[in-house]
Design a protein around this motif. Structure first.
Motif, short mmCIF file in Angstrom:
data_model
loop_
_atom_site.label_atom_id
_atom_site.label_comp_id
_atom_site.label_asym_id
_atom_site.label_seq_id
_atom_site.Cartn_x
_atom_site.Cartn_y
_atom_site.Cartn_z
N GLY A 140 0.79 -1.35 0.12
CA GLY A 140 -0.07 -0.04 0.15
C GLY A 140 0.87 1.37 0.05
O GLY A 140 0.45 2.11 -0.78
N GLU A 173 -7.09 2.82 4.19
CA GLU A 173 -7.44 1.96 2.94
C GLU A 173 -6.73 0.64 3.30
O GLU A 173 -7.43 -0.30 2.91
CB GLU A 173 -6.53 2.82 1.92
CG GLU A 173 -7.30 3.79 1.24
CD GLU A 173 -6.40 4.79 0.30
OE1 GLU A 173 -7.19 4.69 -0.91
OE2 GLU A 173 -5.29 4.98 0.45
N ILE A 174 -5.74 0.81 4.22
CA ILE A 174 -4.97 -0.47 4.47
C ILE A 174 -5.76 -1.45 5.23
O ILE A 174 -5.96 -2.78 4.92
CB ILE A 174 -3.39 -0.31 4.79
CG1 ILE A 174 -2.57 0.14 3.84
CG2 ILE A 174 -2.88 -1.62 5.45
CD1 ILE A 174 -1.41 0.81 4.42
N ALA A 179 -1.11 4.67 0.21
CA ALA A 179 -2.49 4.41 0.57
C ALA A 179 -2.55 4.70 2.01
O ALA A 179 -1.38 4.65 2.58
CB ALA A 179 -2.79 2.70 0.49
N CYS A 200 -3.29 -6.80 -0.79
CA CYS A 200 -2.21 -6.10 -1.08
C CYS A 200 -2.62 -5.53 -2.52
O CYS A 200 -2.33 -4.27 -3.08
CB CYS A 200 -0.71 -6.96 -1.38
SG CYS A 200 -0.24 -7.52 0.05
N ALA A 239 -4.92 -2.80 -1.64
CA ALA A 239 -4.42 -1.54 -1.17
C ALA A 239 -3.46 -0.99 -2.08
O ALA A 239 -3.21 0.55 -1.80
CB ALA A 239 -3.41 -2.18 0.03
N ARG A 240 -3.07 -1.67 -3.23
CA ARG A 240 -2.12 -0.89 -4.14
C ARG A 240 -3.34 0.09 -5.18
O ARG A 240 -2.62 0.45 -5.98
CB ARG A 240 -1.35 -1.92 -5.04
CG ARG A 240 0.04 -2.28 -4.35
CD ARG A 240 0.91 -2.90 -5.38
NE ARG A 240 1.00 -2.36 -6.63
CZ ARG A 240 0.64 -2.87 -7.85
NH1 ARG A 240 0.32 -3.97 -7.89
NH2 ARG A 240 0.75 -2.05 -8.91
#
Length: 168
Positions: free
Chosen positions: A110, A119-120, A115, A153, A156-157
């Protein structure tokens, strides 16, 4: 209407006669493909048919040898590196660090796009790895838990295009 942002193209991936070569061997020969925004596409075929190579090409990880190709309107030859941040490829190797916890892995991926902590946390919760698994080392996870962590992941990305190689 001035100041309005233009509508993004409905075409996400477009290949015309795409050829990819790896080690002097054509791993993809003459692929034609068009994927529009919002579509879900399933690639099927026998081992060695080029499914993984096609995904790697679309992720900007495999060079386009011949033909033409774009992802989000970006040229697969001259703008390959600009494609990578917008695409999330989850292949046979999940990209997780075994010596980090679930939370540390999601935080790391993230952080590559800035992020937020919210968000994470939301990505981890959405994929069911937020509570009891957050502090567990990836090395101790089951295969399914690792897969869900890798998907968290991607969330988050903020990947705009998900390329999942054998997602089940």
């Amino acid at each position: 209407m001035s100041g309005a942002a233009p509508n993004p193209s409905p075409i996400v991936v477009e290949l015309d006669g795409a050829v990819a070569v790896l080690g002097g061997f054509p791993v993809l020969a003459g692929a034609d493909l068009r994927i529009d925004r919002g579509e879900i596409v399933l690639l099927q075929g026998p081992n060695g048919a080029g499914k993984t190579s096609l995904l790697r090409l679309c992720a900007g990880l495999l060079p386009l040898e011949r033909g033409t190709g774009t992802v989000f309107g970006l040229d697969l030859v001259s703008q390959r590196t600009a494609i990578r941040p917008r695409v999330g490829l989850l292949g046979h190797h999940n990209g997780l660090y075994r010596d980090l916890t679930v939370a540390q892995n999601v935080e790391f991926w993230g952080s590559t796009v800035g992020a937020t902590e919210q968000e994470i946390g939301a990505a981890m919760a959405r994929l069911g790895v937020g509570d009891r698994l957050a502090d567990v080392l990836v090395a101790k996870l089951s295969a399914g838990q690792k897969r869900r962590t890798a998907l968290a992941c991607l969330v988050a990305r903020r990947a705009e295009l998900w390329l999942l190689d054998e997602p089940h």
